[in-house]
Scaffold this motif. Sequence first.
Motif, PDB file in Angstrom:
ATOM      1  N   VAL A  51      10.124  -6.010  -9.990  1.00 51.76           N
ATOM      2  CA  VAL A  51       8.745  -5.272 -10.024  1.00 51.76           C
ATOM      3  C   VAL A  51       7.986  -5.828 -11.257  1.00 51.76           C
ATOM      4  N   ALA A  52       8.520  -6.124 -12.481  1.00 51.36           N
ATOM      5  CA  ALA A  52       7.874  -6.637 -13.682  1.00 51.36           C
ATOM      6  C   ALA A  52       7.184  -7.999 -13.155  1.00 51.36           C
ATOM      7  N   PHE A  53       7.957  -8.777 -12.503  1.00 53.03           N
ATOM      8  CA  PHE A  53       7.471 -10.245 -11.930  1.00 53.03           C
ATOM      9  C   PHE A  53       6.258  -9.769 -11.077  1.00 53.03           C
ATOM     10  N   VAL A  54       6.407  -8.929 -10.088  1.00 56.40           N
ATOM     11  CA  VAL A  54       5.481  -8.758  -9.286  1.00 56.40           C
ATOM     12  C   VAL A  54       3.999  -8.333  -9.680  1.00 56.40           C
ATOM     13  N   LEU A  55       4.220  -7.201 -10.830  1.00 57.05           N
ATOM     14  CA  LEU A  55       3.118  -6.789 -11.542  1.00 57.05           C
ATOM     15  C   LEU A  55       2.271  -7.910 -12.212  1.00 57.05           C
ATOM     16  N   VAL A  56       3.012  -8.932 -12.852  1.00 56.69           N
ATOM     17  CA  VAL A  56       2.135  -9.939 -13.546  1.00 56.69           C
ATOM     18  C   VAL A  56       1.437 -10.689 -12.373  1.00 56.69           C
ATOM     19  N   LEU A  57       2.064 -10.974 -11.293  1.00 58.44           N
ATOM     20  CA  LEU A  57       1.388 -11.639 -10.324  1.00 58.44           C
ATOM     21  C   LEU A  57       0.195 -11.133  -9.682  1.00 58.44           C
ATOM     22  N   CYS A  58       0.457  -9.623  -9.613  1.00 60.86           N
ATOM     23  CA  CYS A  58      -0.716  -9.134  -8.955  1.00 60.86           C
ATOM     24  C   CYS A  58      -1.901  -8.909  -9.973  1.00 60.86           C
ATOM     25  N   ALA A  59      -1.545  -8.688 -11.365  1.00 56.72           N
ATOM     26  CA  ALA A  59      -2.509  -8.704 -12.442  1.00 56.72           C
ATOM     27  C   ALA A  59      -3.295  -9.927 -12.580  1.00 56.72           C
ATOM     28  N   ARG A  60      -2.818 -11.072 -12.182  1.00 60.19           N
ATOM     29  CA  ARG A  60      -3.483 -12.406 -12.396  1.00 60.19           C
ATOM     30  C   ARG A  60      -4.141 -12.627 -11.071  1.00 60.19           C
ATOM     31  N   ALA A  61      -4.060 -11.740  -9.926  1.00 59.99           N
ATOM     32  CA  ALA A  61      -4.812 -12.211  -8.664  1.00 59.99           C
ATOM     33  C   ALA A  61      -6.037 -11.578  -8.623  1.00 59.99           C
ATOM     34  N   PRO A  62      -7.050 -11.832  -7.827  1.00 60.10           N
ATOM     35  CA  PRO A  62      -8.184 -11.415  -7.715  1.00 60.10           C
ATOM     36  C   PRO A  62      -8.177  -9.776  -7.678  1.00 60.10           C
ATOM     37  N   GLY A  63      -9.128  -9.212  -8.297  1.00 56.93           N
ATOM     38  CA  GLY A  63      -9.073  -7.617  -8.133  1.00 56.93           C
ATOM     39  C   GLY A  63      -7.800  -6.995  -9.133  1.00 56.93           C
ATOM     40  N   GLY A  64      -6.931  -7.779  -9.754  1.00 52.45           N
ATOM     41  CA  GLY A  64      -5.874  -7.029 -10.344  1.00 52.45           C
ATOM     42  C   GLY A  64      -4.866  -6.235  -9.648  1.00 52.45           C
ATOM     43  N   ILE A  65      -4.323  -5.319 -10.349  1.00 47.28           N
ATOM     44  CA  ILE A  65      -3.132  -4.563  -9.855  1.00 47.28           C
ATOM     45  C   ILE A  65      -3.816  -3.332  -9.035  1.00 47.28           C
ATOM     46  N   ARG A  66      -5.161  -3.046  -9.275  1.00 47.72           N
ATOM     47  CA  ARG A  66      -5.807  -1.800  -8.546  1.00 47.72           C
ATOM     48  C   ARG A  66      -6.110  -2.512  -7.156  1.00 47.72           C
ATOM     49  N   ALA A  67      -6.470  -3.829  -6.988  1.00 45.82           N
ATOM     50  CA  ALA A  67      -6.597  -3.979  -5.737  1.00 45.82           C
ATOM     51  C   ALA A  67      -5.169  -4.267  -5.016  1.00 45.82           C
ATOM     52  N   ALA A  68      -4.118  -4.505  -5.576  1.00 50.20           N
ATOM     53  CA  ALA A  68      -2.970  -4.784  -4.749  1.00 50.20           C
ATOM     54  C   ALA A  68      -2.248  -3.350  -4.517  1.00 50.20           C
ATOM     55  N   MET A  69      -2.670  -2.507  -5.199  1.00 49.94           N
ATOM     56  CA  MET A  69      -2.280  -0.987  -4.679  1.00 49.94           C
ATOM     57  C   MET A  69      -2.885  -0.400  -3.697  1.00 49.94           C
ATOM     58  N   ARG A  70      -4.105  -0.849  -3.245  1.00 51.76           N
ATOM     59  CA  ARG A  70      -4.971  -0.396  -2.124  1.00 51.76           C
ATOM     60  C   ARG A  70      -4.303  -0.745  -0.812  1.00 51.76           C
ATOM     61  N   THR A  71      -3.702   0.342  -0.189  1.00 48.39           N
ATOM     62  CA  THR A  71      -3.375   0.044   1.169  1.00 48.39           C
ATOM     63  C   THR A  71      -3.653   0.879   2.373  1.00 48.39           C
ATOM     64  N   ARG A  72      -3.871   0.405   3.585  1.00 45.34           N
ATOM     65  CA  ARG A  72      -4.397   1.511   4.680  1.00 45.34           C
ATOM     66  C   ARG A  72      -3.027   1.906   5.394  1.00 45.34           C
ATOM     67  N   ARG A  73      -2.018   1.614   4.898  1.00 43.09           N
ATOM     68  CA  ARG A  73      -0.744   2.027   5.471  1.00 43.09           C
ATOM     69  C   ARG A  73       0.340   2.346   4.441  1.00 43.09           C
ATOM     70  N   PRO A  74       0.164   3.415   3.589  1.00 48.74           N
ATOM     71  CA  PRO A  74       1.135   3.781   2.545  1.00 48.74           C
ATOM     72  C   PRO A  74       2.413   4.122   2.867  1.00 48.74           C
ATOM     73  N   VAL A  75       2.509   5.030   3.865  1.00 56.08           N
ATOM     74  CA  VAL A  75       3.853   5.491   4.139  1.00 56.08           C
ATOM     75  C   VAL A  75       4.751   4.313   4.914  1.00 56.08           C
ATOM     76  N   THR A  76       4.077   3.200   5.594  1.00 53.51           N
ATOM     77  CA  THR A  76       4.695   2.287   6.245  1.00 53.51           C
ATOM     78  C   THR A  76       5.032   1.358   5.164  1.00 53.51           C
ATOM     79  N   GLN A  77       4.190   1.218   4.082  1.00 51.41           N
ATOM     80  CA  GLN A  77       4.577   0.138   2.867  1.00 51.41           C
ATOM     81  C   GLN A  77       5.392   0.727   1.997  1.00 51.41           C
ATOM     82  N   ILE A  78       5.642   1.833   1.680  1.00 47.28           N
ATOM     83  CA  ILE A  78       6.443   2.471   0.916  1.00 47.28           C
ATOM     84  C   ILE A  78       8.201   2.322   1.665  1.00 47.28           C
ATOM     85  N   PHE A  79       8.019   2.832   2.882  1.00 50.05           N
ATOM     86  CA  PHE A  79       9.394   2.715   3.935  1.00 50.05           C
ATOM     87  C   PHE A  79       9.762   1.309   3.946  1.00 50.05           C
ATOM     88  N   ARG A  80       8.903   0.350   4.053  1.00 58.11           N
ATOM     89  CA  ARG A  80       9.302  -1.242   4.015  1.00 58.11           C
ATOM     90  C   ARG A  80      10.136  -1.476   2.766  1.00 58.11           C
TER      91      ARG A  80
END
Length: 313
Positions: free
Chosen positions: A68-97
């Motif tokens: 999770v630390a590795f993924v957070l670093v990747l997301c922080a460097r991606a366009p929109g940062g971690i906040r953009a990576a958190m935005r999901t239209r399917r939160p329940v399915t994503q968490i279940f995955r």
Amino acid sequence: MTKNSQTGPALAPPAMPSAATAEDRQGKAILMICASALIFAAQDGISRYLGTAYPPTFIIMLRYWFFVAFVLVLCARAPGGIRAAMRTRRPVTQIFRGVLLALEVVVTVEAFVRLGLINTHAVFACYPLLISALSGPILGEKVGWRRWVAVGVGFAGILVVLKPGSGVFTAEAALPFLAAGMFALYGLLTRLVARDDGAMVSFFWTAVGGAAAMTVIGIGDWQPIARADLPWLLILCFCGAVGHMLLIKAYEFAEASALQPFSYTQLVWVSIFGVVIFGETLAPNVAIGAAIVVGAGLFTWWRSRLREKAARG
């Protein structure tokens, strides 16, 4: 053990690559996917070793903390940062995955400990067939008779692996099959959420959901780690990060469907590690059954490629 297709953001319409450039990119992608298969095989071997000395839930919890630390670093460097990576239209399915994949890893490591690397992967290799079989009811895709035949042949291969009297045909043999089913469901849900969420969003929730689940499950199994095992634990975490990075880069260079056959090289490396390092035996029925399962999986991949080409016209 977990493999998601990741694609980088398109900043501008790229020029059409030449045939030579496309072949070069695909060649690099194939090398990367083969390298990731080797790294994930090494990760499986280390998981088998540590899983005999510590509760698998504890080891996997530590893996997920690093992941999770590795993924957070990747997301922080991606366009929109971690906040953009958190935005999901399917939160329940994503968490279940994310939770499902973490539990699948627990089951797989337990199978490594009880059955060994070779026998576990020989059965686990059926997961692409399960994806084909379940894509109809879950994704609404049409499954033709050829794919159903391939699924049947693949399951016949599993029966060859689980030949009574081979030492594999036990109640514990259900573990790798259960893991394959869980991983197939995870793969189908990944394709489902991809209709609404980007790859980085799915990657984020895979890590966060899995880390949260493993913390709840594994924190009670906390125990001191022997000094001699610390390097192996660090290598295990490092392998996971590097393996996923190679997967991401490979899928940036080529389509996932073009790379799928090369992921089977992991079975070759696992067999080598099992025999050479852990003293496992590659029984003839296991080798033949695994070849049947992989062959059936390659056939379903080939049929999928034909359908994709026909859809493009």
